[in-house]
Design an enzyme around this catalytic site. Structure first.
Site, PDB file in Angstrom:
ATOM      1  N   PHE A   1      24.238  29.362  60.224  1.00 14.08           N
ATOM      2  CA  PHE A   1      25.121  30.123  59.641  1.00 14.08           C
ATOM      3  C   PHE A   1      25.074  31.735  59.517  1.00 14.08           C
ATOM      4  O   PHE A   1      23.974  31.910  59.203  1.00 14.08           O
ATOM      5  CB  PHE A   1      25.763  29.638  58.443  1.00 14.08           C
ATOM      6  CG  PHE A   1      26.981  30.026  57.664  1.00 14.08           C
ATOM      7  CD1 PHE A   1      28.182  29.260  58.158  1.00 14.08           C
ATOM      8  CD2 PHE A   1      26.980  30.957  56.671  1.00 14.08           C
ATOM      9  CE1 PHE A   1      29.172  29.557  57.586  1.00 14.08           C
ATOM     10  CE2 PHE A   1      28.176  31.179  56.317  1.00 14.08           C
ATOM     11  CZ  PHE A   1      29.275  30.557  56.546  1.00 14.08           C
TER      12      PHE A   1
ATOM     13  N   ASP B   1      18.760  25.645  53.156  1.00 10.70           N
ATOM     14  CA  ASP B   1      20.279  25.734  52.800  1.00 10.70           C
ATOM     15  C   ASP B   1      20.837  24.408  52.740  1.00 10.70           C
ATOM     16  O   ASP B   1      21.048  23.837  54.001  1.00 10.70           O
ATOM     17  CB  ASP B   1      20.992  26.781  53.925  1.00 10.70           C
ATOM     18  CG  ASP B   1      22.544  27.104  53.448  1.00 10.70           C
ATOM     19  OD1 ASP B   1      23.232  26.304  53.023  1.00 10.70           O
ATOM     20  OD2 ASP B   1      22.924  28.218  53.801  1.00 10.70           O
TER      21      ASP B   1
ATOM     22  N   TYR C   1      31.658  24.666  46.764  1.00 13.17           N
ATOM     23  CA  TYR C   1      33.199  24.373  47.189  1.00 13.17           C
ATOM     24  C   TYR C   1      33.257  23.648  48.306  1.00 13.17           C
ATOM     25  O   TYR C   1      34.448  23.457  48.625  1.00 13.17           O
ATOM     26  CB  TYR C   1      33.647  25.819  47.334  1.00 13.17           C
ATOM     27  CG  TYR C   1      32.829  26.878  47.949  1.00 13.17           C
ATOM     28  CD1 TYR C   1      33.127  26.623  49.542  1.00 13.17           C
ATOM     29  CD2 TYR C   1      32.309  27.718  47.578  1.00 13.17           C
ATOM     30  CE1 TYR C   1      32.311  27.356  50.392  1.00 13.17           C
ATOM     31  CE2 TYR C   1      31.559  28.619  48.332  1.00 13.17           C
ATOM     32  CZ  TYR C   1      31.585  28.508  49.985  1.00 13.17           C
ATOM     33  OH  TYR C   1      31.009  29.228  50.634  1.00 13.17           O
ATOM     34  N   LYS C   2      32.354  22.801  48.971  1.00 18.68           N
ATOM     35  CA  LYS C   2      32.407  22.251  49.951  1.00 18.68           C
ATOM     36  C   LYS C   2      32.407  20.730  49.523  1.00 18.68           C
ATOM     37  O   LYS C   2      33.553  20.315  48.917  1.00 18.68           O
ATOM     38  CB  LYS C   2      31.584  22.268  51.123  1.00 18.68           C
ATOM     39  CG  LYS C   2      31.650  23.756  51.704  1.00 18.68           C
ATOM     40  CD  LYS C   2      30.575  24.289  52.650  1.00 18.68           C
ATOM     41  CE  LYS C   2      30.790  25.831  53.196  1.00 18.68           C
ATOM     42  NZ  LYS C   2      29.583  26.425  53.873  1.00 18.68           N
TER      43      LYS C   2
ATOM     44  N   ARG D   1      35.873  21.297  64.331  1.00 22.08           N
ATOM     45  CA  ARG D   1      35.418  20.604  63.187  1.00 22.08           C
ATOM     46  C   ARG D   1      36.334  19.866  62.314  1.00 22.08           C
ATOM     47  O   ARG D   1      37.067  20.135  61.758  1.00 22.08           O
ATOM     48  CB  ARG D   1      34.574  21.617  62.292  1.00 22.08           C
ATOM     49  CG  ARG D   1      33.325  22.011  62.399  1.00 22.08           C
ATOM     50  CD  ARG D   1      32.530  22.551  61.443  1.00 22.08           C
ATOM     51  NE  ARG D   1      33.328  23.287  60.502  1.00 22.08           N
ATOM     52  CZ  ARG D   1      32.903  24.094  59.590  1.00 22.08           C
ATOM     53  NH1 ARG D   1      31.506  23.963  59.323  1.00 22.08           N
ATOM     54  NH2 ARG D   1      33.616  24.606  58.742  1.00 22.08           N
TER      55      ARG D   1
END
Ligand code: PLP
Length: 422
Positions: free
Chosen positions: A131, A208, A233-234, A382
């Site tokens: 990322f 991560d 928040y995922k 995705r």
């Protein structure tokens, strides 16, 4: 109104049966679902709102109005309380995780601390396909300290490989920083194997967990992982911009110094003393005043995941993605789609990625057809399948709509120009 594609009855019957047998099916009603016209396959970007969180936030706002500054008696410990719940989800012990700042900022704090703890070593190992924020932050740290970044050219679809990491390791490596579950493909890295390999040359590891916490077992403690960060928040459903968390293994806590010497890391904070003398525990990695409302959302989101249990969550996401892979092979491969996630379900997180040269146009056409997924460069869609609220019929209908778009060429009406947010 979107007309469903007629799929073979046996496939639909199978999806309905799988939903009927799903032990986690009852969790769907614990979430606010105001978008029933849509199929939401983007919970890996922003999870849904738990009903308990909505209630908790209303109470927290009332408490703010009523208690004002005296509310801090309760609020001050929230980052630790929420951290302890998250610790249980990632295989860490209470006192090893705390909620603070953003993933990006926590990554900077812990990577700096790790580099300071390995003076003389000049290499940081990372995944050249990780990322962006992770790469940018480590590049910046390396530049400011005159260190070298060794970016592994990993497979976009299969992720980081242990043997590949081994080839990069020697006594010059200070830090190995990788994602546990790859954001693009969902590929799961061998966290215990890579951690052990890094330790064998005396390097520290920083993981991560953005796409793993709340989706797959992480096992930080069993692997003796050193450091980790992740967002809430995922898969933890804490809401847009909710604060992140960080993990530091207990025995390392007093040994590491983070670079931002804020007053929340300071012992006897309200003594307002002259010099910085940080706590010996996880609190030394805090910086400033926590975002209390959002921290309540982290606490509730993590509690809900904890109630369902990571083992059950991970088992269901494997079943969902396996069901999806079968449909991709049968329905979408003939239209030029290729699976861009590992085929082995034990190596997948909770999302499936499809490659197609016109992926961006397909992604826009899917939104128009009520399927919310996201586009990731290069040429990938995705499809997030968080176990707590995704049904097998959702996967069936989403891929059915995508097949119909491909059959009718609907995607060709959409622009090839990219958007600000994908
Ligand atoms: C989502 C994500 C982030 C987000 O970082 P923020 O600081 O919250 O913007 C970082 N790393 C990975 C791997 C992610 O998937």
């Amino acid at each position: 109104m979107v007309v469903e594609v007629t799929v073979t009855d046996t496939t639909r019957t199978r999806a309905i049966e799988l939903d009927a047998r799903d032990p986690l099916a009852r969790f769907r009603e614990r979430f606010v679902i105001d978008d029933a016209e849509n199929i939401y396959l983007d919970g890996n970007s922003l999870g849904r709102l738990p009903k308990a969180t909505r209630a908790q936030l209303r109470q927290a706002i009332d408490a703010w109005g009523r208690d004002l500054v005296q509310g801090w008696e309760r609020w001050i410990d929230l980052p630790n309380q929420a951290g302890d719940v998250i610790a249980g989800l990632v295989g860490a012990a209470p006192g090893e995780v705390v909620v603070s700042d953003s993933t990006s900022v926590n990554l900077f704090k812990l990577a700096s601390a790790a580099l300071d703890a390995r003076p003389g070593r000049r290499t940081i190992v990372l995944d050249a396909n990780d990322f962006p924020t992770d790469r940018y932050i480590l590049d910046g740290l390396a530049a400011s300290r005159g260190l070298r970044v060794l970016g592994l050219e990993t497979s976009l679809d299969d992720g980081v490989d242990l043997e590949h990491v081994r080839t990069a390791l020697d006594e010059d490596v200070a830090l190995v920083c990788l994602s546990h579950v790859a954001y693009r493909s969902g590929a799961v890295a061998d966290l215990p194997g890579i951690t052990a390999a890094a330790h064998s040359v005396g390097a520290l590891t920083l993981w991560d967990l953005c796409h793993s916490a709340g989706a797959v077992p992480v096992g930080l403690g069993d692997a003796r992982a050193d450091l980790a960060v992740g967002c809430t928040y995922k898969h933890l459903n804490a809401g847009p911009g909710a604060p992140a968390y960080l993990y530091v293994r207990r025995d390392l806590q007093p040994l590491l110094r983070q670079p931002i010497q804020g007053w929340f890391g300071q012992r006897e904070q309200f003594a307002m003393g002259p010099g910085y003398q940080p706590y010996d525990d996880i609190n030394r990695f805090l910086v400033g005043t926590p975002p209390v409302l959002a921290a309540y959302a982290v606490l509730e989101g993590a509690r809900l995941v904890s109630e369902a249990g990571i083992a059950a969550i991970s088992e269901k996401s494997r079943a969902l993605t396996t069901f999806g892979v079968d449909l991709v092979d049968r329905w979408l491969a003939p239209h030029g789609f290729r699976l861009a996630s590992p085929r082995d379900p034990t190596r997948r997180g909770a999302h499936l990625t499809l490659h197609h040269p016109q992926a961006w146009q397909f992604c826009q056409a899917m939104r128009k057809a009520g399927v919310i997924a996201d586009y990731r460069t290069p040429e990938r869609i995705r499809l997030g399948m968080p176990s707590l609220y995704t049904r097998f019929v959702d996967v069936l209908d989403a891929l059915g709509r995508l097949r119909r778009i491909a059959e009718q060429g609907d995607h060709l009406q959409h622009s090839t120009a990219s958007a600000r947010i994908t």
